[in-house]
Scaffold this active site. Structure first.
Site, short mmCIF file in Angstrom:
data_model
loop_
_atom_site.label_atom_id
_atom_site.label_comp_id
_atom_site.label_asym_id
_atom_site.label_seq_id
_atom_site.Cartn_x
_atom_site.Cartn_y
_atom_site.Cartn_z
N GLY A 1 -4.08 -4.29 -4.71
CA GLY A 1 -5.04 -3.30 -5.21
C GLY A 1 -4.29 -2.02 -5.51
N HIS A 2 -3.88 -1.85 -6.76
CA HIS A 2 -3.12 -0.66 -7.13
C HIS A 2 -4.08 0.40 -7.67
CE1 HIS A 2 0.74 -3.22 -7.71
NE2 HIS A 2 0.32 -3.19 -6.47
N LYS B 1 2.37 2.33 -5.13
CA LYS B 1 3.13 1.95 -6.32
C LYS B 1 2.39 2.33 -7.59
CE LYS B 1 3.34 -2.29 -4.70
NZ LYS B 1 3.33 -2.30 -3.26
N GLN C 1 2.26 -6.10 -2.80
CA GLN C 1 2.50 -6.19 -1.35
C GLN C 1 3.84 -5.52 -0.99
OE1 GLN C 1 1.55 -9.50 -2.93
NE2 GLN C 1 -0.44 -8.57 -2.80
N ASP D 1 0.82 -1.22 0.00
CA ASP D 1 0.00 0.00 0.00
C ASP D 1 0.85 1.27 0.00
OD1 ASP D 1 -2.22 -1.70 0.25
OD2 ASP D 1 -1.97 -1.73 2.42
P1 IMP Z 1 -3.18 -12.78 1.68
O1 IMP Z 1 -2.14 -12.26 0.75
O2 IMP Z 1 -4.58 -12.52 1.22
O3 IMP Z 1 -2.95 -14.22 2.03
O4 IMP Z 1 -3.04 -11.97 3.06
C1 IMP Z 1 -1.92 -12.13 3.92
C2 IMP Z 1 -1.55 -10.82 4.59
O5 IMP Z 1 -1.04 -9.92 3.62
C3 IMP Z 1 -2.72 -10.09 5.26
O6 IMP Z 1 -2.24 -9.41 6.40
C4 IMP Z 1 -3.15 -9.08 4.20
O7 IMP Z 1 -3.81 -7.96 4.77
C5 IMP Z 1 -1.80 -8.70 3.63
N1 IMP Z 1 -1.88 -8.24 2.24
C6 IMP Z 1 -2.05 -8.99 1.14
N2 IMP Z 1 -2.03 -8.24 0.04
C7 IMP Z 1 -1.82 -6.97 0.43
C8 IMP Z 1 -1.65 -5.73 -0.27
O8 IMP Z 1 -1.70 -5.64 -1.50
N3 IMP Z 1 -1.44 -4.64 0.53
C9 IMP Z 1 -1.34 -4.71 1.87
N4 IMP Z 1 -1.48 -5.85 2.56
C10 IMP Z 1 -1.72 -6.97 1.85
#
Ligand code: IMP
Length: 422
Positions: free
Chosen positions: A43-44, A19, A225, A16
């Site tokens: 989510g960009h 990017k 991420q 977040d």
């Molecule tokens: P997952 O990727 O859905 O398995 O989530 C695992 C962890 O990564 C959780 O704490 C999510 O909130 C975090 N997470 C996954 N994708 C993102 C992202 O794009 N931005 C911020 N946190 C993320």
């Protein structure tokens, strides 16, 4: 010898970082923009020509008509969500077919992977990861177990392979006593998505990218991420399931380490985290609320409140080391415009012990801060470095000194124009 390079643009904290905005600023310099890890958990948010788009699986280079965009082998992809995302872009007038190439080796997220994601989280009780619920973990687990389905599988005998894997998932769910779900409608949309995906170029993207590098073309690897959510180097087990770090560019696109050029590490002037897990700089007071409110820190995918805190130099130094960051990009500097003092976490402390190295387990560590004067001025109108208020210039110089890496791009507002390149 390959003439082109792969530059990496990586979130280096908890994702977040914004990017989306920078990729769009960067795109003109590259021939190809490629995603190498993650899936629709990302989510960009990109504001393009006054319209807001949230890209999940599609690379951010899609708005520039002459760029090739690649979803690499290290990604996981949900056909139904991909279809919704792609159709929104097509409706807005963007031509995707010839410019969006999907790796045959990327893994498919099935509807039952999403049910498994929910079931595993439910079974974890109070130790929930707080996943995005998009089936990311179960799909990557399946990849490692060598039982997954890949994009290339949709080209031949797919119905049978799908039915077999779905039956396996249903059995696991029965064993977990997790039977209260109905995926009928979801599955219908998913199958429609599979048919739609077949109309895209499904290719060996690693070969395509390496040929392009030989021809002297340049590639931007767009991270998703952040480093602290990396499966190996993040705050395990509160992480995502892929390698979000620079090493993931090599495995997730099939490019050799010596093809990597610049590594841009992107961070915010403060810290945020979505989901569960240790976060030593988290502020539970009104300062944290103020950062959240001014910075609009709510999840682009899940809408959840992001946890907020001051910048964490322990995490940043670790991320710079792991990724080999060559240049830093600081986002959302303007969010701190009204704060009389700014803090930076310089060490962690637990049981009377201090460390400046990232510990094995960040649970229970307290942040030790240094305090700097705030600039209390409006950065959003600034168009060049010469106009920086002195206290802001000092904050930037302080970070560069502590991080031993230059900050070459600073963002001072959500608009593309509010970007200072030094
Ligand atoms: P997952 O990727 O859905 O398995 O989530 C695992 C962890 O990564 C959780 O704490 C999510 O909130 C975090 N997470 C996954 N994708 C993102 C992202 O794009 N931005 C911020 N946190 C993320």
């Amino acid at each position: 010898m390959k003439k082109g390079k792969v530059d990496a643009l990586l979130g280096i904290v908890f994702g977040d970082e914004g990017k989306g905005k920078v990729v769009d600023v960067f795109t003109p310099k590259y021939d190809i923009v490629a995603r190498f890890a993650g899936g629709p958990n990302a989510g960009h948010t990109i504001i393009f020509e006054g319209k807001k788009f949230v890209l999940r699986s599609i690379p951010s280079g899609i708005f520039a008509e002459d760029k090739v965009n690649i979803i690499g082998n290290g990604c996981v992809i949900a056909p139904d969500l991909f279809t919704a995302e792609a159709k929104e872009l097509e409706t807005a007038g963007y031509n995707l077919r010839s410019r969006l190439h999907i790796s045959k080796r990327a893994h498919l997220i099935l509807p039952t992977h999403r049910v498994l994601d929910r079931a595993y989280e439910a079974a974890k009780g109070k130790n929930k990861v707080g996943t995005t619920g998009k089936g990311i973990g179960p799909t990557y687990s399946e990849k490692a177990s060598r039982t997954g389905l890949r994009v290339g599988d949709i080209l031949e005998g797919f119905e049978e392979k799908y039915a077999k894997l779905k039956a396996r998932h249903e059995e696991i769910l029965r064993n977990l006593n997790y039977t209260d779900y109905d995926i009928t409608e979801e599955e219908r949309l998913w199958m429609e998505g599979v048919a739609y995906m077949r109309t895209f170029p499904l290719v060996d993207t690693e070969i395509e990218i390496n040929k392009a590098l030989l021809e002297g073309k340049n590639v931007l690897a767009e991270g998703a991420q952040g480093t602290m959510l990396d499966i190996d180097h993040g705050t395990y087990p509160f992480v995502s399931s892929s390698n979000t770090v620079c090493g993931g560019v090599c495995t997730g696109l099939g490019v050799a380490p010596n093809s990597i050029g610049e590594v841009f590490g992107i961070f915010k002037a403060y810290s945020t985290r979505v989901g569960a897990g240790p976060f030593p700089v988290e502020l539970f007071d009104e300062t944290g609320d103020k950062i959240r409110e001014i910075g609009h820190e709510y999840g682009a995918v899940t809408g959840r409140n992001r946890r907020c805190g001051w910048v964490d130099l322990v995490a940043l130094r670790y991320a710079i080391m792991i990724n080999g960051v060559t240049q830093l990009i600081m986002m959302k500097s303007d969010v701190l415009d009204t704060f009389p003092t700014i803090k930076a976490c310089v060490a962690y402390e637990k049981d009377g012990q201090q460390t400046t190295d990232m510990p094995f387990d960040t649970e229970g560590w307290q942040a030790i801060y240094e305090e700097l004067p705030g600039w209390q001025a409006d950065l959003t109108k600034i168009t060049s470095e010469a106009e920086f208020p002195e206290a802001f210039r000092n904050y930037v110089a302080y970070l560069e000194r502590k991080l031993e890496t230059p900050i070459t791009i600073l963002s001072v507002g959500p608009d593309r124009a509010q970007t200072i390149v030094r």
